[in-house]
Design a protein around this motif. Structure first.
Motif, PDB file in Angstrom:
ATOM      1  N   SER B  64      31.858  21.908 -20.373  1.00 21.98           N
ATOM      2  CA  SER B  64      31.110  23.169 -20.293  1.00 21.98           C
ATOM      3  C   SER B  64      29.761  23.050 -20.980  1.00 21.98           C
ATOM      4  CB  SER B  64      31.913  24.299 -20.924  1.00 21.98           C
ATOM      5  OG  SER B  64      33.089  24.516 -20.199  1.00 21.98           O
ATOM      6  N   ASP B 183      31.645  26.328 -13.250  1.00 25.35           N
ATOM      7  CA  ASP B 183      32.537  25.902 -14.338  1.00 25.35           C
ATOM      8  C   ASP B 183      33.939  26.409 -14.046  1.00 25.35           C
ATOM      9  OD1 ASP B 183      33.693  25.049 -16.650  1.00 25.35           O
ATOM     10  OD2 ASP B 183      32.190  25.946 -18.000  1.00 25.35           O
ATOM     11  N   GLU B 184      34.810  25.494 -13.673  1.00 20.29           N
ATOM     12  CA  GLU B 184      36.182  25.835 -13.301  1.00 20.29           C
ATOM     13  C   GLU B 184      36.230  27.036 -12.363  1.00 20.29           C
ATOM     14  OE1 GLU B 184      39.184  25.069 -15.868  1.00 20.29           O
ATOM     15  OE2 GLU B 184      38.005  23.922 -17.304  1.00 20.29           O
TER      16      GLU B 184
HETATM   17 MG   LIG Z   1      35.154  24.369 -20.572  1.00 16.42          MG
END
Ligand SMILES: [Mg+2]
Ligand SMILES: Nc1ncnc2c1ncn2[C@@H]1O[C@H](COP(=O)(O)OP(=O)(O)O)[C@@H](O)[C@H]1O
Lengths: 648, 258
Positions: B64, B183-184
């Motif tokens: 991240s 992000d994810e």
């Molecule tokens: Mg993360």
């Protein structure tokens, strides 16, 4: 085209849509502003009318002065408190919306845009509320004049004609208050990082900003400096000075609240946290975690209790000193005086003197003209009997001997005149009397100004001399020693003069000023209490609704609805109690400084803390906080589905 | 199907380099009291235009942080980031925000839609913030592209997770960014919704030359990318071209053992 979505103008869309959804949160700001603007607008209308009427005559001029002092102070306090309410509401509003604002930043909003969106909200709310408040002016004005009329301070009021400018000014002032209050919050909003939108929890991480530290410490320094080096003051400016010192300290404590309040609150909850129940522990831990909420709940109580106690204390301190000094300085057993500005009839003086064993010292008041290089200057003068006067009241001679007054062509002067070398003991200067005669009088003594409660006019003469040359000189008081009050009262019955002891005389001298101040106190006190309730209710509605998830988790952990409601009420009350205690501390410091500032002017001065009023104000705040918190918690728990989705 | 004009095809831009994202020796530390956590420890990486890259690694390996630094949401302690040819170092917060508006789009695990706005309003938000009058057609096209044309007036609370994430994708792409950062993006979705969202991203890369960089911990999701780069303890730990769920899972297992 598959879909058509109606949209507002591009740049205004986000602040306005935010405004709509947070209408509830802004109600408090709006109410505070409506109240403040209505008061300002009404006050200015009355002041405008008073200024016009003051050309009309003596009574109207006195009325006008009273009105301006009373309402002027009340309006200043109203502005201070409403900036306060708006500031804390907006600070909380931004704190609660951190995630949403971070999301805006993430979507491409610059810090400036976020800042302006907060200010835009203040502008819209402020404009609406200030306009409504200003429009209410013609309704509040008669209420204000009625309040002053009813107090009996001044006989007969005057009509308040309509004028435009007071409304325009109060509208502008309301808008300025809204923007000032929202300014700091908008700066804080502009510093929110877009990454905050991605974090899980939204606990306040850094509630103290640098500007908060700077502002808080600066105000604290100014406030404490004023407390320590209290500049000498008179009872006339005691109220304004107290307001200033208290406002400084209150602002300082409010700015530093995130540092000061949580530890105090933890200490306050300690006894409960030790117990077996969960409430004490939860309240204690929450207080530390939710710094913004706790500080915002404590702040209104701090302002109200602090201001009310400081102002009432200032009035009480001055009043107690005045009464105390008169009692302390008057040595006579009975005091004969005339009602109002009248004169004690000579028959009463003679009747008192006829009592077996009694000595009477009559005191007349008139005026003389001192010949000075720049021409004649008018001075107030009293005529006394130099042999009996020092027995009637405590006199402090700085220079010379008052006994010299019984020789022909002499006078004594008070301390305030002694700065002029031509007025020192042994010098003689020409003095012109109201009847036109001029005599050269030699200064035989300089008398000290012992107390503002019993002021000594510039010139002291032999009573017979004054009465011979000033036909309008009136006998303001006759001090009787060697006979008690009932004896004197019986002797002078039917002359129209009244008799009492030193305390009665003090009341006759200073009761009016105290009554006028009590009107002010009622006005300011009532108003700031109203503000507190608005601010408290607003804060609690905003924060409790935000605690939906926390409450849900507590429910899952086995808490009953009742336990949660009690927890919310308990937490709010604890924060309010800490705020009130801080307010009391501020008031005590302020009063101590006031007392030392006044100590040159009074003999018996000591700070008087109005404990009963303080306790009542604290109790009212506690009750309001606990009730609002319990109600909002019940509402939050009882609503099965929130219309808006809580934070993801 | 109408799609998005991707950054590479945007008119008016000249001399767009072939490298959409250029990272040089990125370092970042977090200080928590006395402890120091090295989140990035010298990462150097180039992403060509029109590429689809997945970033994988154990939890806490700096994925991240890497994404945030690359997208200009966070600032590295040292090293340089060039987004579509523009170095981000030294830009003010305001300049950085303005740059992000045109160059970067974001999709996160938590959909991060504004709850008070409808789907269409959420999508139009970046345009409004950039003071570009949102053409209704543009917003409608973006929503149609993610298959949510008929949901334009719904608020996030009235949409499923997959639908919310597709609104977020539409919002990220409505400004035609040079790079889409995710992000994810499937972290909170079920398999079916996850499949839909990944199909959408794949299509953007294939049909419109969109550059996509995506963090994920799911080998099946990573296999939609052209290339997977692995991260461990803030450092690059190898890469894999034309990944399949099996090869990714295999590599990941070795990475975590080592
Ligand atoms: Mg993360
Ligand atoms: N805001 C922060 N403050 C302190 N430490 C952080 C912060 N963000 C990330 N970290 C730490 O940096 C490391 C990398 O984090 P992150 O990039 O979020 O990892 P990943 O996304 O790979 O799980 C972790 O050890 C994490 O605890």
């Amino acid at each position: 085209m598959p879909t058509q979505t109606r949209m507002t103008a591009p740049t205004s869309a986000h602040p306005l849509s935010g405004l709509r959804s947070r209408a509830a949160a802004l109600t408090g700001t709006a109410l505070a502003l409506v109240l403040g603007s209505a008061l300002t607008s009404g006050t200015l209308l009355v002041i405008a009318a008073a200024a016009q009427a003051s050309d009309a005559g003596e009574n109207a001029r006195y009325w006008a002065t009273v009105v301006m002092v009373l309402l002027g102070t009340a309006t200043t306090v109203a502005c201070f408190v409403s900036v306060f309410v708006v500031a804390s509401t907006f600070a909380l509003n931004v704190a609660l919306r951190r995630r949403e604002l971070a999301l805006l930043r993430l979507s491409g909003a610059t810090p400036g845009q976020v800042r302006r969106s907060v200010l835009a909200e203040a502008l819209v709310t402020g404009a609406l509320a200030a306009a409504l408040g200003a429009a209410l002016g013609p309704i509040t004005a008669p209420v204000l004049t009625g309040l002053i009329d009813r107090s009996g301070l001044v006989a007969g009021g005057f009509p308040v004609p309509y004028a435009v400018w007071p409304q325009a000014v109060s509208f502008g002032l309301g808008l300025a208050v809204a923007l000032t209050g929202a300014w700091a919050a908008s700066r804080r909003a502009g510093r929110i990082s877009p990454l905050e939108a991605l974090r899980e929890a939204s606990i306040d991480r850094k509630p103290m900003t640098r500007s908060r530290w700077t502002g808080g410490l600066a105000f604290l320094a100014i406030g404490l400096w004023q407390v320590a080096h209290a500049p000498s003051t008179s009872s006339d400016s005691a109220l304004t000075d107290t307001t200033l010192v208290a406002a400084c300290l209150i602002t300082a404590v409010a700015l530093l609240a995130p540092v000061i309040v949580p530890p105090l609150l933890r200490a306050a909850c300690l006894p409960l946290a030790r117990g077996r129940g969960a409430n004490g522990m939860l309240a204690r831990e929450n207080a530390g975690a939710a710094v913004q909420r706790t500080a915002a709940t404590a702040a209104p109580a701090l302002v109200t209790v602090g201001l009310a106690a400081a102002l009432a204390g200032a009035l009480g301190t001055v009043s107690a000193a005045q009464l105390g000094d008169v009692r302390h300085l008057v040595r006579a057993d009975a005091v004969v005086s005339a009602p109002g500005d009248g004169s004690v009839p000579e028959a009463a003086v003679d009747a008192a003197a006829a009592i077996d064993g009694a000595t009477v010292s009559a005191q007349s008041r008139g005026e003389v003209y001192l010949s000075k290089p720049d021409g004649d200057e008018r001075r107030a003068a009293i005529g006394i009997d130099a042999r009996t006067w020092p027995r009637a009241i405590a006199v402090n001679i700085l220079q010379g001997d008052l006994g010299g007054l019984s020789w022909p062509d002499t006078m004594a002067v008070a301390q305030q005149e002694a700065g002029d070398p031509a007025m020192s003991v042994g010098k003689a200067i020409p003095v012109r009397f109201p009847d036109g005669t001029t005599r050269r009088l030699e200064v035989v003594a300089v008398v000290r100004q012992v107390s503002e409660a019993l002021p000594i006019p510039s010139v002291l003469l032999d009573r017979d001399l004054l009465r011979a040359h000033d036909q309008r000189a009136r006998t303001e008081v006759a001090y009787v020693s060697g006979a008690d009050v009932p004896e004197v009262r019986a002797a002078i019955a039917g002359t129209g003069a009244r008799t009492g002891n030193a305390a009665d005389y003090a009341e006759a001298l200073h009761g009016t000023a105290r009554d006028s101040n009590n009107v002010l106190l009622a006005l300011v006190g009532g108003m700031s209490l109203a503000y507190t309730f608005i601010a408290l209710a607003n804060t609690l509605v905003m924060t409790t609704a935000d605690r939906r998830r926390e409450f849900a988790m507590l429910r899952m952990a086995g808490a009953t609805r009742g336990q949660i409601v009690r927890l919310a009420a308990y937490e709010a009350a604890a924060a309010v109690l800490v705020g009130a205690l801080l307010g009391i501390t501020v008031a005590l410091l302020t009063l101590r400084s006031l007392a030392s500032a006044l100590s040159e002017n009074f003999v018996t001065i000591s700070p008087v803390m109005p404990w009963a009023l303080t306790a009542a104000a604290t109790g009212a705040c506690l009750a309001a906080a606990a009730a609002t918190a319990a109600l909002t918690a019940t509402y939050t728990l009882g609503w099965p589905r929130q219309p808006r989705m809580p934070r993801s | 199907m109408t799609g998005f004009p991707a950054g590479a095809h945007r008119g008016g831009m000249t001399a767009i380099p072939d490298t959409a994202l250029r990272l040089r020796d990125l370092r970042k530390e977090y200080r928590m009291g006395k402890q120091t956590v090295t989140a990035l420890d010298g990462v150097t990486l180039d992403l060509p235009r029109g590429s689809f890259t997945a970033v994988m690694g154990p939890s806490g390996s700096g994925k991240s942080t890497l994404l945030h630094c690359a997208a200009g949401l966070d600032r590295p302690d040292s090293g340089t980031v060039e987004l579509a040819g523009t170095p981000l170092g030294g830009l003010s917060e305001r300049a950085l925000t303005k740059l992000r508006r045109g160059r970067a789009g974001f999709v996160f695990q938590a959909f991060n839609l504004l709850p008070s706005l409808t789907a269409a309003q959420n999508v139009s938000l970046p345009l409004r913030l950039a003071r570009r009058r949102p053409a209704l057609a543009q917003v409608a096209r973006a929503l149609a592209a993610v298959g949510l044309a008929e949901r334009a007036r719904h608020r996030p609370a009235e949409l499923s997770g997959g639908q919310q994430q597709r609104v977020a994708v539409a919002r990220a792409l409505v400004t035609s960014p040079d790079v889409l950062f995710a992000d994810e993006p499937t972290g909170a979705l079920d398999t079916k919704s996850s499949h839909q969202v990944m199909g959408l991203l794949r299509q953007l890369v294939d049909e419109h030359g969109q550059t996509v960089v995506m963090v994920t911990h799911d080998p099946v999701v990573a296999a939609w990318a052209d290339r997977v780069v692995f991260l461990r303890d803030g450092r690059l730990a190898g890469q894999l071209d034309r990944p399949t769920p099996e090869t990714v899972a295999n590599r990941l297992a070795h990475l975590e053992d080592a």
